[in-house]
Scaffold this motif. Structure first.
Motif, PDB file in Angstrom:
ATOM      1  N   ILE A   1       0.843  -1.195   0.000  1.00  0.00           N
ATOM      2  CA  ILE A   1       0.000   0.000   0.000  1.00  0.00           C
ATOM      3  C   ILE A   1       0.879   1.247   0.000  1.00  0.00           C
ATOM      4  CG2 ILE A   1      -1.699   1.326   1.314  1.00  0.00           C
ATOM      5  CD1 ILE A   1      -2.755  -1.273   2.433  1.00  0.00           C
ATOM      6  N   PRO A   2       0.647   2.195  -0.883  1.00  0.00           N
ATOM      7  CA  PRO A   2       1.446   3.428  -0.887  1.00  0.00           C
ATOM      8  C   PRO A   2       1.324   4.178   0.439  1.00  0.00           C
ATOM      9  CG  PRO A   2       0.172   3.229  -2.914  1.00  0.00           C
ATOM     10  CD  PRO A   2      -0.325   2.155  -1.996  1.00  0.00           C
ATOM     11  N   MET A   3       2.382   4.876   0.803  1.00  0.00           N
ATOM     12  CA  MET A   3       2.403   5.580   2.077  1.00  0.00           C
ATOM     13  C   MET A   3       1.257   6.585   2.200  1.00  0.00           C
ATOM     14  SD  MET A   3       5.572   7.674   3.818  1.00  0.00           S
ATOM     15  CE  MET A   3       6.693   6.327   3.471  1.00  0.00           C
ATOM     16  N   GLY A   4       0.914   7.242   1.103  1.00  0.00           N
ATOM     17  CA  GLY A   4      -0.171   8.215   1.160  1.00  0.00           C
ATOM     18  C   GLY A   4      -1.501   7.582   1.514  1.00  0.00           C
ATOM     19  N   ILE A   5      -1.728   6.366   1.056  1.00  0.00           N
ATOM     20  CA  ILE A   5      -2.969   5.666   1.382  1.00  0.00           C
ATOM     21  C   ILE A   5      -2.969   5.232   2.840  1.00  0.00           C
ATOM     22  CG2 ILE A   5      -4.440   3.697   0.821  1.00  0.00           C
ATOM     23  CD1 ILE A   5      -4.363   5.930  -1.279  1.00  0.00           C
ATOM     24  N   THR A   6      -1.815   4.824   3.355  1.00  0.00           N
ATOM     25  CA  THR A   6      -1.768   4.484   4.790  1.00  0.00           C
ATOM     26  C   THR A   6      -2.069   5.709   5.645  1.00  0.00           C
ATOM     27  OG1 THR A   6       0.629   4.894   5.097  1.00  0.00           O
ATOM     28  CG2 THR A   6      -0.030   2.716   4.313  1.00  0.00           C
ATOM     29  N   SER A   7      -1.669   6.883   5.170  1.00  0.00           N
ATOM     30  CA  SER A   7      -2.016   8.121   5.870  1.00  0.00           C
ATOM     31  C   SER A   7      -3.522   8.314   5.909  1.00  0.00           C
ATOM     32  CB  SER A   7      -1.349   9.319   5.187  1.00  0.00           C
ATOM     33  OG  SER A   7      -1.807  10.546   5.717  1.00  0.00           O
TER      34      SER A   7
ATOM     35  N   ARG B   1      -9.463  16.693   8.185  1.00  0.00           N
ATOM     36  CA  ARG B   1      -8.634  17.516   7.292  1.00  0.00           C
ATOM     37  C   ARG B   1      -8.263  18.822   7.989  1.00  0.00           C
ATOM     38  NH1 ARG B   1      -8.315  19.042   1.686  1.00  0.00           N
ATOM     39  NH2 ARG B   1      -7.022  20.918   1.649  1.00  0.00           N
ATOM     40  N   GLU B   2      -9.211  19.405   8.724  1.00  0.00           N
ATOM     41  CA  GLU B   2      -8.947  20.673   9.402  1.00  0.00           C
ATOM     42  C   GLU B   2      -7.850  20.540  10.447  1.00  0.00           C
ATOM     43  OE1 GLU B   2     -11.911  19.366   8.821  1.00  0.00           O
ATOM     44  OE2 GLU B   2     -12.538  20.762   7.241  1.00  0.00           O
ATOM     45  N   LYS B   3      -7.876  19.452  11.201  1.00  0.00           N
ATOM     46  CA  LYS B   3      -6.847  19.240  12.222  1.00  0.00           C
ATOM     47  C   LYS B   3      -5.478  19.010  11.578  1.00  0.00           C
ATOM     48  CE  LYS B   3      -9.777  17.498  15.954  1.00  0.00           C
ATOM     49  NZ  LYS B   3      -9.500  18.643  16.844  1.00  0.00           N
ATOM     50  N   GLN B   4      -5.452  18.282  10.482  1.00  0.00           N
ATOM     51  CA  GLN B   4      -4.185  18.059   9.786  1.00  0.00           C
ATOM     52  C   GLN B   4      -3.624  19.373   9.242  1.00  0.00           C
ATOM     53  OE1 GLN B   4      -4.132  14.456   7.165  1.00  0.00           O
ATOM     54  NE2 GLN B   4      -6.217  14.182   7.924  1.00  0.00           N
ATOM     55  N   ASP B   5      -4.487  20.182   8.656  1.00  0.00           N
ATOM     56  CA  ASP B   5      -4.042  21.473   8.121  1.00  0.00           C
ATOM     57  C   ASP B   5      -3.550  22.389   9.241  1.00  0.00           C
ATOM     58  OD1 ASP B   5      -4.616  20.655   5.576  1.00  0.00           O
ATOM     59  OD2 ASP B   5      -6.467  21.835   5.375  1.00  0.00           O
TER      60      ASP B   5
ATOM     61  N   LEU C   1      -6.101  23.204  -1.267  1.00  0.00           N
ATOM     62  CA  LEU C   1      -5.374  22.120  -1.927  1.00  0.00           C
ATOM     63  C   LEU C   1      -6.238  20.873  -2.054  1.00  0.00           C
ATOM     64  CD1 LEU C   1      -1.907  22.499  -0.144  1.00  0.00           C
ATOM     65  CD2 LEU C   1      -2.536  23.259  -2.451  1.00  0.00           C
ATOM     66  N   ARG C   2      -6.092  20.198  -3.165  1.00  0.00           N
ATOM     67  CA  ARG C   2      -6.847  18.966  -3.389  1.00  0.00           C
ATOM     68  C   ARG C   2      -6.165  17.791  -2.703  1.00  0.00           C
ATOM     69  NH1 ARG C   2      -8.122  19.223  -9.930  1.00  0.00           N
ATOM     70  NH2 ARG C   2      -9.382  21.140  -9.907  1.00  0.00           N
ATOM     71  N   PRO C   3      -6.937  16.780  -2.291  1.00  0.00           N
ATOM     72  CA  PRO C   3      -6.342  15.566  -1.731  1.00  0.00           C
ATOM     73  C   PRO C   3      -5.377  14.939  -2.738  1.00  0.00           C
ATOM     74  CG  PRO C   3      -8.704  15.603  -1.315  1.00  0.00           C
ATOM     75  CD  PRO C   3      -8.414  16.742  -2.251  1.00  0.00           C
ATOM     76  N   ALA C   4      -4.264  14.446  -2.243  1.00  0.00           N
ATOM     77  CA  ALA C   4      -3.202  13.972  -3.131  1.00  0.00           C
ATOM     78  C   ALA C   4      -3.324  12.502  -3.492  1.00  0.00           C
ATOM     79  CB  ALA C   4      -1.849  14.231  -2.477  1.00  0.00           C
TER      80      ALA C   4
ATOM     81  N   THR D   1      -2.974  16.049   1.828  1.00  0.00           N
ATOM     82  CA  THR D   1      -2.644  16.919   0.702  1.00  0.00           C
ATOM     83  C   THR D   1      -1.146  17.194   0.674  1.00  0.00           C
ATOM     84  OG1 THR D   1      -2.803  19.031   1.895  1.00  0.00           O
ATOM     85  CG2 THR D   1      -4.866  18.062   1.090  1.00  0.00           C
ATOM     86  N   ALA D   2      -0.720  17.876  -0.385  1.00  0.00           N
ATOM     87  CA  ALA D   2       0.681  18.287  -0.467  1.00  0.00           C
ATOM     88  C   ALA D   2       1.027  19.288   0.620  1.00  0.00           C
ATOM     89  CB  ALA D   2       0.967  18.894  -1.845  1.00  0.00           C
ATOM     90  N   GLY D   3       0.026  19.954   1.171  1.00  0.00           N
ATOM     91  CA  GLY D   3       0.281  20.970   2.190  1.00  0.00           C
ATOM     92  C   GLY D   3       0.413  20.430   3.594  1.00  0.00           C
TER      93      GLY D   3
END
Length: 444
Positions: A184-190, A201-205, A265-268, A276-278
């Motif tokens: 599984i790609p790392m981004g999907i595990t995230s 998303r708000e807490k991550q940002d 930013l859009r989900p990556a 996201t990239a951010g």
């Protein structure tokens, strides 16, 4: 080093004023800090340097080979201390992407640094924590008496090597769920972690914004300068022209980051995701080295002691949730260290749990709970693991909101037997009460 003073601040008991004297005496004499006294056989951190962290593929190190990055910091560490390289007993290098975990690359860097052939070097790959594993490997060699001094290193060039090739794998990889999950790609595990533990998303940002703001402030105040080794290198443009540059500052810090910009930013990795990239870590190029040694040997050489390594832990987690590794390993490391009751993250023995609510962001509540009696002096091995349980961490964010995170943990044999007996007694009492009321308990 400033970074060490910051970390010491996290370990200062409540009410103690900051300052060099408080940092040292407080950590050694109070309930705050790992149990145990300083001794001649302590494993200590002596010194450390790193390169700036460059943006992979488009940063200043995109054309710099990892052996050059590693050599720059290896030379700097021994030069800073006027230490002869032949006084080193071993060198361990953490690396993920280079062939053979970078075995040839590390030896080349070794000789580019002017180290003699008699000093051995080897590499280790534990994925994202390969550099940390190098530290533990050298610490283990010191603790066992194999070496007195050693270099623990980490290096990666994500510009020159891709993460997309998993290597030669069995055709049966899809037959076993957990084996398949390793791909599984790392981004999907995230995304999996965010969904599993309700991290919005708000807490991550918001976390990403604070991270950039703090890093930008530290960079503007020059707080990273002492640890960064400036590297003279070259950048090759699309036409093949070379430009010489001196790289001395981290490239991933974005001082102009705002919540509004992050929210656009859009989900990556997933159309409905929150990564996201951010709010993600960038792919990077860089290297770092720390000198590890035995306290008695370090003192004979007149070298400084920055820190003492009291314990460590490595814990496996489900591949599809690989990002929760620290939440599993930290409690084990703290328990092995003895007791750690620190500042806002801990409480003196006898203080009620209700009085202890806030803790420093990034240090899960619940990891330091309990009186000193519940945290025996350092153990050399973890307890036998015979069952699983849920560990609930209550995390309070800077905005005052809180969330409960459940992470599976382990039960030792005594705990498993105790809980089994408790459940059995509860079921027996329930059946007895049911029979006495004239109800049919049904099949057993």
């Amino acid at each position: 080093m400033h970074r060490l003073q910051v970390l010491s601040g996290h370990l200062r008991p409540p009410g103690q004023s900051p300052g060099p004297a408080a940092d040292v005496s407080g950590l050694r004499s109070s309930v705050c800090g790992a149990a145990g006294r300083d001794g001649p056989d302590d494993v200590v951190i002596v010194h450390g340097r790193r390169t700036a962290i460059g943006k992979a593929k488009r940063g200043s190190f995109k054309d710099t080979t990892p052996d050059e990055l590693l050599s720059a910091v290896m030379k700097a560490v021994v030069s800073d201390l006027n230490l002869s390289p032949d006084q080193l007993g071993d060198v361990c290098v953490g690396n993920v992407l280079q062939p053979g975990a970078g075995a040839v690359m590390a030896r080349v860097a070794h000789f580019l640094s002017g180290f003699p052939e008699q000093v051995p070097v080897y590499t280790v790959n534990r994925q994202c924590s390969s550099g940390l594993q190098a530290v533990l490997n050298i610490a283990g060699a010191v603790q066992s008496g194999v070496v007195d001094l050693g270099l623990a290193c980490g290096v990666e060039s994500m510009s020159l090597r891709s993460m997309t090739n998993p290597g030669d794998l069995s055709s049966r990889v899809s037959d076993v769920d957990k084996a398949r999950d390793c791909l599984i790609p790392m981004g999907i595990t995230s995304e999996n972690v965010a969904q599993e533990f309700g991290i919005s998303r708000e807490k991550q940002d918001a976390f990403a914004l604070r991270s950039h703001q703090r890093a930008a402030r530290a960079q503007s105040q020059g707080l990273f300068k002492e640890e960064i080794v400036p590297v003279q290198t070259r950048i090759v443009d699309e036409s093949g022209a070379e430009t010489q540059v001196l790289v001395s500052e981290d490239e991933g810090i974005r001082p102009s980051t705002t919540m509004e910009g992050l929210s656009r930013l859009r989900p990556a990795f997933s159309p409905e995701g929150s990564t996201t990239a951010g709010n993600s870590s960038q792919v990077s190029d860089g290297a770092a080295v720390v000198l590890v040694g035995r306290r008695s040997s370090v003192e004979v050489l007149g070298l400084p002691v920055l820190a003492v390594l009291r314990s460590s832990a490595v814990v496996g987690v489900p591949p599809h949730l690989m990002g929760i590794g620290p939440a599993q390993a930290i409690p084990v490391a703290l328990e092995r260290a003895g007791r750690v009751l620190c500042g806002e993250t801990g409480r003196p023995s006898g203080q009620s749990e209700s009085k202890r609510r806030r803790h420093r962001s990034g240090s899960p509540a619940g990891l330091h709970r309990g009186s000193p009696a519940r945290h025996p002096p350092a153990r050399t091995a973890p307890p036998p693991q015979t069952g699983l349980r849920g560990r609930v961490h209550v995390h309070r964010d800077g905005d005052g909101s809180s969330r409960r995170l459940r992470v599976s943990g382990t039960l030792n044999q005594d705990q498993t037997r105790t809980r089994s007996r408790t459940r059995s007694r509860t079921r027996s009492r329930t059946r007895s009460r049911t029979k006495s009321r004239g109800h049919n308990p049904g099949p057993t």
